[in-house]
Design an enzyme around this catalytic site. Sequence first.
Site, PDB file in Angstrom:
ATOM      1  N   HIS A 126      -8.200  -4.800  -0.530  1.00 42.97           N
ATOM      2  CA  HIS A 126      -7.022  -4.122  -0.020  1.00 42.97           C
ATOM      3  C   HIS A 126      -6.748  -4.567   1.419  1.00 42.97           C
ATOM      4  CE1 HIS A 126      -4.094  -0.861  -0.343  1.00 42.97           C
ATOM      5  NE2 HIS A 126      -4.323  -0.632   0.934  1.00 42.97           N
ATOM      6  N   SER A 131       0.831  -1.200   0.000  1.00 43.95           N
ATOM      7  CA  SER A 131       0.000   0.000   0.000  1.00 43.95           C
ATOM      8  C   SER A 131       0.871   1.257   0.000  1.00 43.95           C
ATOM      9  CB  SER A 131      -0.978  -0.039   1.183  1.00 43.95           C
ATOM     10  OG  SER A 131      -1.972   0.933   1.047  1.00 43.95           O
ATOM     11  N   ASP A 135     -10.144  -3.635  -5.158  1.00 40.42           N
ATOM     12  CA  ASP A 135      -9.311  -2.630  -4.497  1.00 40.42           C
ATOM     13  C   ASP A 135      -9.234  -1.414  -5.401  1.00 40.42           C
ATOM     14  OD1 ASP A 135      -7.332  -1.129  -3.268  1.00 40.42           O
ATOM     15  OD2 ASP A 135      -5.806  -2.697  -3.323  1.00 40.42           O
TER      16      ASP A 135
END
Length: 299
Positions: A265, A146, A235
């Site tokens: 995610h 991320s 996501d």
Amino acid sequence: MALHPQARRALEDAADEPSVIDPDFDVAAARAADREAAASDERVPVAEVHDVDAGGVPARLYLPEGYDAVVLHAHGGGFVLNDVEVHDAAVRRFASIARVAVLSVDYRRPPEHRFPAAPDDMEAALGWLGEQPELADLPTFAHGDSAGGNLALVVALRRPELFTGVVLIYPFLDPTASFESYRTAADGFDPAEAAWYWDQYAASPADLEHPDLAPLRSDRLGTLPPTLVLTAEHDPLRDEGEHLSVLLAEAGVEVVATRYLGQIHGFWRHAASYDAAEPSMWQVAGWLRMQVDRLSRGR
């Protein structure tokens, strides 16, 4: 593919959690809650684990038995949340599976420390690795999930000659949120939340166009070593990670991209909740082993 039942269950369980876009959202309280939740995670044994000062940056060094490469790891959390303690269980598991040393960097976070504090800390930690006799000559990889994927990519773009490879897990790359997945795949990750994270991270509006913050804008993508990109089907960050993979391929970088179907995610570090989490680590481990093996054979 529809949402995996485990992903659907995770979204249901998280439905009542406070959102970062709530006017009453408390960053300090959220950080404390994340650490408390992570305290119950299973921690696999690793031969040696040391908290270190990595060039003036707090970090945690994991040394499994028989390691022959080192990974510079940046944790996710929108630049704002999480830390090395929250990621401890996942990094232990990853270091054990991949048989690599891992330096997990506790980089400075906004809103207290805005851009470019975090990438500067990653670069300082990389410099520290190069000064450690037992690590300096090992193949070195950048790795992050991320927002950590953003930081791993940026530090690799700053010093590509020092890396054997780059691994990006659903990287957070595009402050403009211009890709279609923000409208069609935002399960459990509101695009407004993504915008909030960017607003915390950037010190000025001009920063949102800086390639060290928005690396899709970089003119140095072609300098990267072999790169592995993992994305999740459900996501909002899916398309920007996959677009990066296309840009890298077009620039002549050896790149492999994998989309995990049915996943959302954040799945990567929650092995107890997602069947896909540990296999994704094994995929990364296999790719790292391949790169190390190539070096050993002089390829």
